[in-house]
Design a protein around this motif. Structure first.
Motif, mmCIF file in Angstrom:
data_model
loop_
_atom_site.group_PDB
_atom_site.id
_atom_site.type_symbol
_atom_site.label_atom_id
_atom_site.label_comp_id
_atom_site.label_asym_id
_atom_site.label_seq_id
_atom_site.Cartn_x
_atom_site.Cartn_y
_atom_site.Cartn_z
ATOM 1 N N LEU A 132 1.255 -1.240 -0.077
ATOM 2 C CA LEU A 132 -0.104 0.273 -0.263
ATOM 3 C C LEU A 132 0.918 1.555 -0.155
ATOM 4 O O LEU A 132 0.477 2.431 -0.839
ATOM 5 N N PHE A 133 1.743 1.449 0.885
ATOM 6 C CA PHE A 133 2.755 2.341 1.086
ATOM 7 C C PHE A 133 3.635 2.277 -0.057
ATOM 8 O O PHE A 133 4.095 4.243 -0.200
ATOM 9 N N ALA A 134 4.016 1.527 -1.005
ATOM 10 C CA ALA A 134 5.176 1.438 -1.835
ATOM 11 C C ALA A 134 4.480 1.797 -3.195
ATOM 12 O O ALA A 134 5.017 1.731 -4.395
ATOM 13 N N SER A 135 3.169 1.830 -2.773
ATOM 14 C CA SER A 135 2.547 2.402 -4.114
ATOM 15 C C SER A 135 2.564 3.220 -4.866
ATOM 16 O O SER A 135 2.148 4.488 -4.121
ATOM 17 N N PRO A 136 2.938 3.765 -6.115
ATOM 18 C CA PRO A 136 3.157 5.204 -7.433
ATOM 19 C C PRO A 136 1.531 5.245 -6.959
ATOM 20 O O PRO A 136 1.388 7.107 -6.781
ATOM 21 N N GLU A 137 0.562 4.607 -6.880
ATOM 22 C CA GLU A 137 -0.683 5.554 -7.599
ATOM 23 C C GLU A 137 -1.858 5.659 -5.939
ATOM 24 O O GLU A 137 -2.254 6.657 -6.333
ATOM 25 N N VAL B 66 -0.990 11.512 -1.405
ATOM 26 C CA VAL B 66 -0.536 11.661 0.027
ATOM 27 C C VAL B 66 1.151 11.556 -0.458
ATOM 28 O O VAL B 66 1.379 10.911 1.212
ATOM 29 N N GLY B 67 2.112 12.927 -0.630
ATOM 30 C CA GLY B 67 2.732 12.677 -0.735
ATOM 31 C C GLY B 67 4.018 11.645 -1.253
ATOM 32 O O GLY B 67 5.588 11.455 -1.393
ATOM 33 N N GLY B 68 3.836 10.881 -1.912
ATOM 34 C CA GLY B 68 4.010 10.009 -2.976
ATOM 35 C C GLY B 68 4.464 8.787 -2.463
ATOM 36 O O GLY B 68 4.142 8.421 -1.347
ATOM 37 N N ALA B 69 5.275 7.603 -2.337
ATOM 38 C CA ALA B 69 5.425 5.985 -2.129
ATOM 39 C C ALA B 69 6.886 6.223 -1.728
ATOM 40 O O ALA B 69 7.508 6.705 -2.349
ATOM 41 N N ARG B 70 6.338 5.241 -0.637
ATOM 42 C CA ARG B 70 7.871 5.516 -0.508
ATOM 43 C C ARG B 70 8.666 4.186 -0.752
ATOM 44 O O ARG B 70 8.090 3.317 -0.951
ATOM 45 N N PRO B 71 10.032 4.089 -0.602
ATOM 46 C CA PRO B 71 10.699 3.174 -1.020
ATOM 47 C C PRO B 71 10.051 1.517 -0.835
ATOM 48 O O PRO B 71 10.420 1.651 0.900
#
Length: 182
Positions: A35-40, A45-50
């Motif tokens: 969820l938090f790595a997804s670019p979509e 919400v500030g972008g995907a995290r690595p």
């Protein structure tokens, strides 16, 4: 539970026609990372995290706190809903003392377009209204996020104001207080 007042946390799992809103479990960790790595998902919400950073930093049971629901379909996490107190220093409030409950949600892209967000958010709002009668719920999203704006309207949120925050125009709305007649 100071974040949400006197409501018991966690509540018993909330069941809808297709979903279960429940407390997070260790089996949800991979879905949280996705969820938090997804670019979509991260677009508004500030972008995907690595992914490497998330693999290292995510606790064994992410999101285990008051006001946090995992959205489950057939035993698998597809998203999350949060009900947190909106910080007094942020723009956008409907009460002079601030601290309103704020609804947030994020779903994995494969869960988009099936009506899960409206179904899950309605269940969370119903739970909140029963636990905190008469208390408003607010929602803030970027005006560029068409999906979130459609969801807010479908859920019955009414626009209160727009303002600039995080480098983008924000839409701020309130979910009406229940009345004795409703």
């Amino acid at each position: 539970m100071p974040e949400l007042g006197s409501a018991t946390w966690p509540p018993a799992p909330i069941r809808t026609e297709r979903l279960v809103l429940r407390q997070s479990e260790s089996q949800d960790r991979a879905a949280f990372i996705e969820l938090f790595a997804s670019p979509e998902v991260g677009a508004y919400v500030g972008g995907a995290r690595p992914r490497v950073e998330l693999e290292h930093a995510a606790p064994e049971v992410p999101g285990r706190r008051p006001g946090f629901f995992v959205i489950d379909v057939d035993g698998a996490m597809i998203g999350m809903i949060t009900l947190d107190r909106r910080a007094a220093e942020r723009r956008g409030h409907v009460r002079p003392e601030a601290g309103e409950a704020e609804l947030g949600c994020m779903f994995l892209p494969e869960a988009w377009g099936h009506g899960y967000a409206a179904e899950a958010c309605t269940a969370a709002l119903d739970w909140f209204a029963a636990a905190h009668p008469g208390e408003p719920v607010v929602l803030c999203t970027q005006t560029a996020n068409d999906r979130a704006l459609r969801l807010a309207t479908k859920l019955g949120f009414t626009e209160v104001q727009r303002f600039e925050e995080y480098g983008a125009e924000q839409w701020f709305g309130v979910w009406p207080r229940p009345t004795a007649a409703s």
